[in-house]
Design a protein around this motif. Structure first.
Motif, PDB file in Angstrom:
ATOM      1  N   HIS A   5       0.846  -1.196   0.000  1.00 48.45           N
ATOM      2  CA  HIS A   5       0.000   0.000   0.000  1.00 48.45           C
ATOM      3  C   HIS A   5       0.885   1.250   0.000  1.00 48.45           C
ATOM      4  O   HIS A   5       1.582   1.523   0.977  1.00 48.45           O
ATOM      5  CB  HIS A   5      -0.917  -0.003   1.228  1.00 48.45           C
ATOM      6  CG  HIS A   5      -1.818   1.184   1.286  1.00 48.45           C
ATOM      7  ND1 HIS A   5      -2.820   1.404   0.349  1.00 48.45           N
ATOM      8  CD2 HIS A   5      -1.847   2.232   2.131  1.00 48.45           C
ATOM      9  CE1 HIS A   5      -3.420   2.530   0.638  1.00 48.45           C
ATOM     10  NE2 HIS A   5      -2.854   3.068   1.704  1.00 48.45           N
ATOM     11  N   ARG A   6       0.886   1.926  -1.124  1.00 44.87           N
ATOM     12  CA  ARG A   6       1.647   3.175  -1.312  1.00 44.87           C
ATOM     13  C   ARG A   6       3.076   3.048  -0.770  1.00 44.87           C
ATOM     14  O   ARG A   6       3.576   3.929  -0.057  1.00 44.87           O
ATOM     15  CB  ARG A   6       0.909   4.336  -0.648  1.00 44.87           C
ATOM     16  CG  ARG A   6      -0.494   4.492  -1.216  1.00 44.87           C
ATOM     17  CD  ARG A   6      -1.203   5.687  -0.693  1.00 44.87           C
ATOM     18  NE  ARG A   6      -0.585   6.903  -1.192  1.00 44.87           N
ATOM     19  CZ  ARG A   6      -1.033   8.128  -0.938  1.00 44.87           C
ATOM     20  NH1 ARG A   6      -2.107   8.285  -0.173  1.00 44.87           N
ATOM     21  NH2 ARG A   6      -0.435   9.170  -1.422  1.00 44.87           N
ATOM     22  N   LEU A   7       3.697   1.933  -1.120  1.00 43.36           N
ATOM     23  CA  LEU A   7       5.037   1.641  -0.593  1.00 43.36           C
ATOM     24  C   LEU A   7       6.103   2.455  -1.340  1.00 43.36           C
ATOM     25  O   LEU A   7       6.185   2.407  -2.570  1.00 43.36           O
ATOM     26  CB  LEU A   7       5.323   0.145  -0.758  1.00 43.36           C
ATOM     27  CG  LEU A   7       6.671  -0.331  -0.237  1.00 43.36           C
ATOM     28  CD1 LEU A   7       6.729  -0.231   1.286  1.00 43.36           C
ATOM     29  CD2 LEU A   7       6.916  -1.780  -0.656  1.00 43.36           C
ATOM     30  N   ASN A  12      19.060   7.472  -0.376  1.00 45.83           N
ATOM     31  CA  ASN A  12      19.519   8.832  -0.662  1.00 45.83           C
ATOM     32  C   ASN A  12      18.655   9.431  -1.768  1.00 45.83           C
ATOM     33  O   ASN A  12      17.448   9.493  -1.632  1.00 45.83           O
ATOM     34  CB  ASN A  12      21.021   8.866  -0.982  1.00 45.83           C
ATOM     35  CG  ASN A  12      21.813   8.356   0.209  1.00 45.83           C
ATOM     36  OD1 ASN A  12      21.513   8.686   1.345  1.00 45.83           O
ATOM     37  ND2 ASN A  12      22.794   7.512  -0.058  1.00 45.83           N
ATOM     38  N   GLU A  13      19.278   9.798  -2.902  1.00 46.04           N
ATOM     39  CA  GLU A  13      18.462  10.449  -3.943  1.00 46.04           C
ATOM     40  C   GLU A  13      17.768   9.435  -4.867  1.00 46.04           C
ATOM     41  O   GLU A  13      16.936   9.807  -5.689  1.00 46.04           O
ATOM     42  CB  GLU A  13      19.287  11.473  -4.746  1.00 46.04           C
ATOM     43  CG  GLU A  13      20.328  10.928  -5.686  1.00 46.04           C
ATOM     44  CD  GLU A  13      21.622  10.533  -4.971  1.00 46.04           C
ATOM     45  OE1 GLU A  13      22.568  10.164  -5.683  1.00 46.04           O
ATOM     46  OE2 GLU A  13      21.693  10.560  -3.726  1.00 46.04           O
ATOM     47  N   VAL A  14      18.097   8.126  -4.719  1.00 45.31           N
ATOM     48  CA  VAL A  14      17.474   7.120  -5.596  1.00 45.31           C
ATOM     49  C   VAL A  14      16.123   6.690  -5.027  1.00 45.31           C
ATOM     50  O   VAL A  14      16.037   6.213  -3.895  1.00 45.31           O
ATOM     51  CB  VAL A  14      18.385   5.863  -5.723  1.00 45.31           C
ATOM     52  CG1 VAL A  14      17.697   4.782  -6.559  1.00 45.31           C
ATOM     53  CG2 VAL A  14      19.723   6.231  -6.321  1.00 45.31           C
ATOM     54  N   LYS A  15      15.056   6.895  -5.840  1.00 45.18           N
ATOM     55  CA  LYS A  15      13.728   6.410  -5.434  1.00 45.18           C
ATOM     56  C   LYS A  15      13.572   4.995  -5.950  1.00 45.18           C
ATOM     57  O   LYS A  15      13.221   4.789  -7.119  1.00 45.18           O
ATOM     58  CB  LYS A  15      12.650   7.293  -6.072  1.00 45.18           C
ATOM     59  CG  LYS A  15      12.205   8.435  -5.204  1.00 45.18           C
ATOM     60  CD  LYS A  15      10.956   9.040  -5.827  1.00 45.18           C
ATOM     61  CE  LYS A  15      10.451  10.208  -5.027  1.00 45.18           C
ATOM     62  NZ  LYS A  15       9.324  10.868  -5.666  1.00 45.18           N
ATOM     63  N   ALA A  16      13.884   4.014  -5.115  1.00 45.68           N
ATOM     64  CA  ALA A  16      13.791   2.620  -5.569  1.00 45.68           C
ATOM     65  C   ALA A  16      12.336   2.210  -5.738  1.00 45.68           C
ATOM     66  O   ALA A  16      12.000   1.423  -6.629  1.00 45.68           O
ATOM     67  CB  ALA A  16      14.496   1.702  -4.577  1.00 45.68           C
ATOM     68  N   LEU A  17      11.441   2.724  -4.874  1.00 40.28           N
ATOM     69  CA  LEU A  17      10.001   2.447  -4.977  1.00 40.28           C
ATOM     70  C   LEU A  17       9.253   3.743  -4.743  1.00 40.28           C
ATOM     71  O   LEU A  17       9.601   4.503  -3.829  1.00 40.28           O
ATOM     72  CB  LEU A  17       9.565   1.418  -3.926  1.00 40.28           C
ATOM     73  CG  LEU A  17      10.153   0.021  -4.046  1.00 40.28           C
ATOM     74  CD1 LEU A  17       9.813  -0.799  -2.805  1.00 40.28           C
ATOM     75  CD2 LEU A  17       9.619  -0.683  -5.295  1.00 40.28           C
ATOM     76  N   ASP A  18       8.209   3.948  -5.545  1.00 44.13           N
ATOM     77  CA  ASP A  18       7.483   5.215  -5.477  1.00 44.13           C
ATOM     78  C   ASP A  18       5.977   4.925  -5.447  1.00 44.13           C
ATOM     79  O   ASP A  18       5.371   4.686  -6.487  1.00 44.13           O
ATOM     80  CB  ASP A  18       7.886   6.033  -6.720  1.00 44.13           C
ATOM     81  CG  ASP A  18       7.338   7.444  -6.667  1.00 44.13           C
ATOM     82  OD1 ASP A  18       6.759   7.824  -5.637  1.00 44.13           O
ATOM     83  OD2 ASP A  18       7.483   8.155  -7.681  1.00 44.13           O
ATOM     84  N   GLU A  19       5.435   4.842  -4.234  1.00 42.81           N
ATOM     85  CA  GLU A  19       3.981   4.663  -4.066  1.00 42.81           C
ATOM     86  C   GLU A  19       3.465   3.418  -4.787  1.00 42.81           C
ATOM     87  O   GLU A  19       2.509   3.484  -5.568  1.00 42.81           O
ATOM     88  CB  GLU A  19       3.234   5.896  -4.565  1.00 42.81           C
ATOM     89  CG  GLU A  19       3.662   7.172  -3.874  1.00 42.81           C
ATOM     90  CD  GLU A  19       2.601   7.711  -2.934  1.00 42.81           C
ATOM     91  OE1 GLU A  19       1.416   7.512  -3.199  1.00 42.81           O
ATOM     92  OE2 GLU A  19       2.982   8.312  -1.903  1.00 42.81           O
ATOM     93  N   ALA A  43      11.180  -4.286  -3.099  1.00 43.85           N
ATOM     94  CA  ALA A  43       9.810  -4.529  -2.598  1.00 43.85           C
ATOM     95  C   ALA A  43       9.741  -5.865  -1.873  1.00 43.85           C
ATOM     96  O   ALA A  43       9.131  -5.989  -0.806  1.00 43.85           O
ATOM     97  CB  ALA A  43       8.824  -4.493  -3.761  1.00 43.85           C
ATOM     98  N   MET A  44      10.401  -6.873  -2.425  1.00 45.68           N
ATOM     99  CA  MET A  44      10.340  -8.208  -1.818  1.00 45.68           C
ATOM    100  C   MET A  44      11.113  -8.249  -0.500  1.00 45.68           C
ATOM    101  O   MET A  44      10.711  -8.912   0.453  1.00 45.68           O
ATOM    102  CB  MET A  44      10.880  -9.235  -2.803  1.00 45.68           C
ATOM    103  CG  MET A  44       9.925  -9.422  -3.979  1.00 45.68           C
ATOM    104  SD  MET A  44      10.591 -10.549  -5.204  1.00 45.68           S
ATOM    105  CE  MET A  44       9.159 -11.529  -5.585  1.00 45.68           C
ATOM    106  N   SER A  55       8.125   5.025   3.334  1.00 45.10           N
ATOM    107  CA  SER A  55       6.726   5.274   3.705  1.00 45.10           C
ATOM    108  C   SER A  55       5.869   4.182   3.071  1.00 45.10           C
ATOM    109  O   SER A  55       6.332   3.444   2.199  1.00 45.10           O
ATOM    110  CB  SER A  55       6.265   6.655   3.248  1.00 45.10           C
ATOM    111  OG  SER A  55       6.358   6.740   1.843  1.00 45.10           O
ATOM    112  N   GLY A  56       4.626   4.086   3.531  1.00 41.92           N
ATOM    113  CA  GLY A  56       3.731   3.047   3.023  1.00 41.92           C
ATOM    114  C   GLY A  56       4.008   1.712   3.691  1.00 41.92           C
ATOM    115  O   GLY A  56       4.854   1.611   4.590  1.00 41.92           O
ATOM    116  N   THR A  57       3.286   0.681   3.222  1.00 40.55           N
ATOM    117  CA  THR A  57       3.442  -0.634   3.856  1.00 40.55           C
ATOM    118  C   THR A  57       3.521  -1.756   2.831  1.00 40.55           C
ATOM    119  O   THR A  57       2.985  -1.666   1.727  1.00 40.55           O
ATOM    120  CB  THR A  57       2.216  -0.955   4.768  1.00 40.55           C
ATOM    121  OG1 THR A  57       1.020  -0.786   3.990  1.00 40.55           O
ATOM    122  CG2 THR A  57       2.171  -0.091   6.007  1.00 40.55           C
TER     123      THR A  57
END
Ligand SMILES: Nc1ncnc2c1ncn2[C@@H]1O[C@H](COP(=O)(O)OP(=O)(O)OP(=O)(O)O)[C@@H](O)[C@H]1O
Length: 237
Positions: A5-7, A12-19, A43-44, A55-57
């Motif tokens: 859920h919105r994980l 640092n500056e790398v967004k590995a997961l975005d919502e 994610a895994m 943030s998120g779960t």
């Protein structure tokens, strides 16, 4: 059930997961696809309690991994087939896992049979295993406690054609008995054969989600994958 859920996860500056949000229902297999660096392993790893979200779960059976009462019975993970101690035999690896879960030794023999490792292979040191044998052992380890959810990061990597065929049957049987399976792979043809649903991610975002029919609209999965991921590359450029 496995649920994101919105994980989001940032290094640092790398967004590995975005919502990232999606669900894997009990009794189904979801193929988790994306190019290198898309965010699948991140994610895994969060689901398996090995990394914390920004943030998120990410939850299994409604709870984050750290809050599961009996994680070994609730979720099985195969994230890195090379993670086992090379000096231990396959049987020792499984016996330690079984002891930690309070399972009888007979479960070790059952699991060795289930993943197609012979008694002789079970006695060999893991350091001498082929990649395919390690994948079988890792899957066996994940299955020890008959978990209700499975998180498998590229489990077919290194398997020969018979091994891939065997794994497909095993995953279908597990889903048939109610297990929720999340499976990442770069073997698109393989995923096409086994998955009920597909989630494609790129640059940490869900690009598309649905059944093969929803996604493909008549095209094969490879073409859909190439189209979606190249579009995502262009929008990130
Ligand atoms: N520990 C870390 N520290 C810094 N950046 C990381 C870390 N782990 C992952 N990343 C970055 O997060 C992004 C997502 O990586 P991830 O390993 O989740 O992708 P993936 O989809 O599993 O890729 P692959 O198909 O190559 O296994 C990448 O940009 C990666 O460099």
């Amino acid at each position: 059930m496995i649920e994101f859920h919105r994980l989001s996860k940032a290094y640092n500056e790398v967004k590995a997961l975005d919502e990232v949000s999606f669900t894997v229902q009990p009794g189904t297999i979801t193929g988790f696809l994306g190019p290198n660096g898309a965010g699948k392993s991140t994610a895994m790893r969060i689901l398996a309690g090995l990394s914390r979200p920004t943030s998120g779960t990410g939850t299994v059976l409604g709870r984050p991994y750290a809050e599961l009462e009996r994680p070994g019975y609730e979720v099985g993970t195969l994230l890195d087939a090379g993670a086992q101690h090379p000096g231990r035999s396959g049987r020792e690896v499984l016996t330690l896992g079984a002891m930690m879960l309070g399972l009888p030794r007979s479960r070790v023999d059952e699991v060795l049979r289930l993943v197609g490792l012979s008694p002789k292979e079970g006695k060999r040191a893991v350091g001498g295993y082929s990649l395919g044998m390690r994948q079988r052992l890792g899957l066996g380890h994940a299955l020890l406690g008959r978990p209700r959810a499975l998180i498998l990061d590229e489990p077919a990597n290194g398997l020969d054609p018979q091994g891939i065929h065997w794994m497909r049957g095993l995953l279908r049987d597990l889903a048939g008995s109610g297990c929720a399976v999340l499976l990442s792979s770069h073997l698109l043809h393989e995923v096409e054969q086994v998955a009920d649903r597909i989630v494609m991610i790129g640059g940490g975002r869900v690009l598309a989600e649905g059944t093969l029919a929803d996604l493909g609209r008549g095209r094969d999965l490879e073409q859909t994958f190439l189209d979606l991921t190249s579009k995502a590359d262009r929008s990130l450029a």
